[in-house]
Write an enzyme that holds these catalytic residues in place. Structure first.
Site, PDB file in Angstrom:
ATOM      1  N   LYS A 180      34.049   5.610 -25.705  1.00  0.00           N
ATOM      2  CA  LYS A 180      33.380   4.339 -25.383  1.00  0.00           C
ATOM      3  C   LYS A 180      34.040   3.180 -26.138  1.00  0.00           C
ATOM      4  O   LYS A 180      34.296   2.119 -25.575  1.00  0.00           O
ATOM      5  CB  LYS A 180      31.885   4.437 -25.709  1.00  0.00           C
ATOM      6  CG  LYS A 180      31.153   5.337 -24.731  1.00  0.00           C
ATOM      7  CD  LYS A 180      29.749   5.728 -25.138  1.00  0.00           C
ATOM      8  CE  LYS A 180      29.219   6.775 -24.139  1.00  0.00           C
ATOM      9  NZ  LYS A 180      27.942   7.363 -24.492  1.00  0.00           N
ATOM     10  N   GLN A 191      22.868   7.156 -28.695  1.00  0.00           N
ATOM     11  CA  GLN A 191      23.594   8.321 -28.165  1.00  0.00           C
ATOM     12  C   GLN A 191      22.708   9.564 -28.224  1.00  0.00           C
ATOM     13  O   GLN A 191      22.152   9.896 -29.277  1.00  0.00           O
ATOM     14  CB  GLN A 191      24.876   8.532 -28.991  1.00  0.00           C
ATOM     15  CG  GLN A 191      25.776   9.616 -28.466  1.00  0.00           C
ATOM     16  CD  GLN A 191      26.470   9.247 -27.140  1.00  0.00           C
ATOM     17  OE1 GLN A 191      26.937   8.140 -26.968  1.00  0.00           O
ATOM     18  NE2 GLN A 191      26.531  10.200 -26.225  1.00  0.00           N
ATOM     19  N   ASP A 210      22.583   1.735 -20.974  1.00  0.00           N
ATOM     20  CA  ASP A 210      22.680   3.119 -20.484  1.00  0.00           C
ATOM     21  C   ASP A 210      21.848   3.279 -19.219  1.00  0.00           C
ATOM     22  O   ASP A 210      22.003   4.262 -18.487  1.00  0.00           O
ATOM     23  CB  ASP A 210      22.146   4.091 -21.548  1.00  0.00           C
ATOM     24  CG  ASP A 210      23.244   4.989 -22.112  1.00  0.00           C
ATOM     25  OD1 ASP A 210      24.321   5.073 -21.499  1.00  0.00           O
ATOM     26  OD2 ASP A 210      23.006   5.601 -23.169  1.00  0.00           O
TER      27      ASP A 210
END
Ligand code: NAP
Length: 282
Positions: free
Chosen positions: A48, A92, A117
């Site tokens: 990322k 995460q 997300d």
């Protein structure tokens, strides 16, 4: 027949290139919150940040110790929600064991405007209205759509079979494909005679998490195969699909690695740009 390789590497590098001017203009910032040391998470986070670097986007890694309490994590989320310099952030997953049950609460705590997300109920719910409301869609389903578009594979009127019904892959990709007028069948671990269903697929999307779960006898000639699975085996990273035996009969297929993975990362970057645009316009 030999299948077209649906390279997420190639598509994502083209899409990232296209995002550069918007990133330069809008100057968004992504924060990634990591709790603990899960090696797979560390590797995803590295990808990322690499993509952020590629497009010139600001990013920050908030790496918290394994024993971070729920209260401390929620307080960090609160600070990120209220920090005007932060465009979007992700926590995460998976969280360490003592926080696993709290994942829904953690998702709920993220401001929908910063939920890059796209896992929160607000952004997921909006997708149900229509394609026009897919403002911050979840990254993997959105990456799959972008990959199909990049390779000009139409979905309208196609029978698309999805194996797996998770909240982050199976369910949202089903909604996005319905929004695009595909006929969608979603399978799960209790589906009866799975092969009979997968054999009907014009496009087969597999998100199960079992190496080489989909075998040659489960698909029809000319199928398009999207393999979402990432399985760490003694033999390296493997998808859910037995690539070697299916590639010769498919019309198109994603590799693992280098297929859906890079598209997921690219969608996250694109969501950051979209989030910033929406924040400015509001
Ligand atoms: P998950 O939450 O574990 O869901 C797996 C799904 O597979 C469940 O819906 C399960 O059904 C279904 N399933 C299990 N065994 C089955 C069987 N025998 N027949 C039919 N369905 C079966 O997994 P996930 O988070 O969606 O991830 C799936 C895979 O994709 C994993 O390998 C993950 O690492 C990978 N992934 C990759 C990316 C990427 O960017 N490349 C992103 C996300 C995930 P039930 O609901 O009935 O249990």
């Amino acid at each position: 027949m030999s299948a077209i390789l649906l390279s997420g590497k190639e598509a994502s590098s083209a899409l990232l290139e296209g995002l550069k001017p918007e990133v330069a203009k809008l100057d968004p910032k992504l924060v990634v919150v990591q709790v603990g040391e899960d090696p797979a998470s560390s590797s995803y986070i590295k990808q990322k940040f690499k993509a952020c670097e590629t497009v010139g986007m600001r990013s920050e890694h908030k790496h918290l110790p394994e024993d971070t309490s729920f209260e401390d994590l929620m307080s960090i989320i609160d600070n990120l929600n209220n920090d005007d310099d932060v465009t979007g952030f992700i926590v995460q997953l998976p969280l360490p064991k003592h926080l696993t049950d709290k994942e829904p609460e953690v998702n709920r705590a993220i401001d929908p405007k910063k939920d890059v997300d796209g896992f929160g109920a607000y952004n997921l719910g909006k997708m149900f209205l229509s394609k026009d409301y897919e403002d911050l869609p979840p990254a993997t389903p959105s990456g799959i759509i972008a990959l199909l578009e990049y390779y000009k594979i139409p979905v309208e009127g196609k029978h698309i079979v999805i194996v797996g019904r998770s909240n982050i892959v199976g369910k949202p990709i089903a909604v996005m494909l319905i929004n695009r007028s595909a006929t969608v069948t979603v399978c799960n671990s209790r589906t009866k005679d799975l092969a009979k269903i997968t054999k009907q697929a014009d496009i087969l999307i597999c998100a199960v998490g079992k190496a080489h779960f989909i075998t040659k006898d489960m698909v029809k000639d000319g199928v398009v195969v999207i393999d979402v699975g990432v399985n760490r085996t003694d033999d390296g990273l493997k998808g859910d699909v037995d690539f070697k035996s299916i590639e010769p009969i498919a019309s198109a297929i994603t590799p693992v690695p280098g297929g859906v993975g890079p598209m997921t990362v690219t969608s996250l970057i694109r969501n950051c740009v979209r989030a910033k645009e929406r924040q400015i316009n509001n």
